[in-house]
Each structure stands twice: as C-alpha cells, then as structure tokens.
Design an enzyme around this catalytic site. Structure first.
Site, PDB file in Angstrom:
ATOM      1  N   ASP A 117       0.831  -1.201   0.000  1.00 29.09           N
ATOM      2  CA  ASP A 117       0.000   0.000   0.000  1.00 29.09           C
ATOM      3  C   ASP A 117       0.870   1.258   0.000  1.00 29.09           C
ATOM      4  O   ASP A 117       1.753   1.418   0.855  1.00 29.09           O
ATOM      5  CB  ASP A 117      -0.898  -0.027   1.243  1.00 29.09           C
ATOM      6  CG  ASP A 117      -1.841   1.146   1.298  1.00 29.09           C
ATOM      7  OD1 ASP A 117      -2.850   1.118   0.578  1.00 29.09           O
ATOM      8  OD2 ASP A 117      -1.555   2.098   2.065  1.00 29.09           O
ATOM      9  N   GLU A 125       7.743   5.419   6.074  1.00 26.61           N
ATOM     10  CA  GLU A 125       9.023   6.078   5.816  1.00 26.61           C
ATOM     11  C   GLU A 125       9.108   7.424   6.532  1.00 26.61           C
ATOM     12  O   GLU A 125      10.170   7.784   7.052  1.00 26.61           O
ATOM     13  CB  GLU A 125       9.256   6.243   4.313  1.00 26.61           C
ATOM     14  CG  GLU A 125       9.335   4.937   3.535  1.00 26.61           C
ATOM     15  CD  GLU A 125      10.373   3.944   4.044  1.00 26.61           C
ATOM     16  OE1 GLU A 125      11.371   4.362   4.676  1.00 26.61           O
ATOM     17  OE2 GLU A 125      10.197   2.742   3.812  1.00 26.61           O
TER      18      GLU A 125
END
Length: 198
Positions: A117, A125
């Site tokens: 996804d 991140e």
C-alpha cells in the site's frame, strides 16, 4: 461579638456555596498565571520528486498530523528549503534521516509493484524521519512493522506506542527545550545519516 462573627462567617460560607446547593454552576477563580499554549514543531516536506506517489505522500503526512501533537508536517512553500525530501525511484522504499525531523524518503516502486500500500509506505518512511526504527517482524497493527506485515496489510496509522514515541522524540518542541537528536538505546530516534531500507 462572638455570635455576630460566627453568624457573619456562616453567611459568607452559604453565599459562596449557594450556587452549588441550588443547582448553579461553580466558577473557578482565575489563577493569575497566563495559560501557556504549546506549539508543534513544524517540519516541511518537498514531495515534488515523488511522481505518481504525491497524493500518497500528502496522505501519509496528514496521518501523522492526525496522530500526534508535538510535530506537524506541511508541504514546503515554493522556494523554501524543506526539512524532508520525498523522491520516487525504482528501488525498495527507504529513508535516510540526517537528524531528527530531517532527511530523505524514497518511495520505491519495487514494493508498490509487489502490492504494498502506497500510503502505508509513505507513513512508514516518514515515521523513520520522525525517529522511529523498524519493528520487524511485526503485526499489521504496527506501522513500523513495514513489509513484514505482508501485502494484505493496509494499516496506515501508527499504534499507541509509536505515537507516544514520536511525541517523546519531539517533546522539546512543546516545552521549549531542545529536541532529542542523539542516538539512544533502541527504541529511540534513529542515528544520523543511516540508510533505513524497508
């Protein structure tokens, strides 16, 4: 004289407590000290190099804004040097934090092509830039479990422990003291200039 003093004191007590006794609302007296408002540490990001993942990056930043109070992520203004650069490439997603709240995020197409996804990748991140390490292997309920949760996992939100850790990492922004930027024992902020490949 003693009866008059006692009667006067009793009248004063009844006058002060009468709103409570007869259904009124008690009001606290002002404390005299000004109420302090705490501001979040503002971090800017530049997603102009994130290509087709621009909306996923914006959504990932919005998720962190909804989840924590100590830090706020906003798109950088035109010409403004951003704290966080977000780039798209053909590799695996990764982050390169240079200090707490600063660094580069890569939204790698390799993971996207495998079915991960894009918003989860972005939020994950950005979590590294906010000082969170990977938590692998981990359950889908942990944003920082990353790819170890599998392609079926679409949880885009940090869990309570992850939120608390980011709040702690940026607590200085709200209290006026310097933010944590040093390397600490895990869990804690990621060390400076360390590539985190998810």
């Amino acid at each position: 004289m003693r009866i008059r003093t006692l009667t006067g004191s009793l009248a004063a007590v009844l006058a002060l407590s009468s709103p409570l006794l007869w259904g009124g609302q008690a009001v606290a007296a002002p404390s005299g000290a000004p109420e302090q408002t705490s501001a979040a540490r503002l971090l800017t990001y530049d997603a102009s190099g994130s290509a087709e993942f621009r909306s996923a990056v914006d959504r990932g930043a919005a998720i962190w804004n909804e989840s924590v109070d100590a830090v706020e992520l906003r798109p950088a203004s035109s010409g403004q040097r951003a704290d966080i650069r977000v780039l798209a490439d053909n590799g695996w997603p990764r982050a390169l934090p240079t200090s707490l709240g600063n660094g580069t995020v890569y939204i790698g197409r390799q993971a996207v092509n495998q079915g991960y996804d894009t918003v989860r990748i972005s939020a994950h991140e950005l979590g590294h830039i906010l000082g969170l390490p990977d938590r692998k292997p981990g359950p889908c309920s942990s944003l920082m479990s990353g790819s170890s949760a599998g392609t079926a996992c679409t949880n885009r939100y940090p869990n309570a422990a992850e939120r608390a850790e980011v709040e702690d990492n940026f607590a200085g922004a709200r209290s006026g003291t310097p933010q944590r930027t040093e390397q600490t024992e895990a869990p804690g902020p990621v060390p400076q200039a360390v590539l985190i490949r998810d």
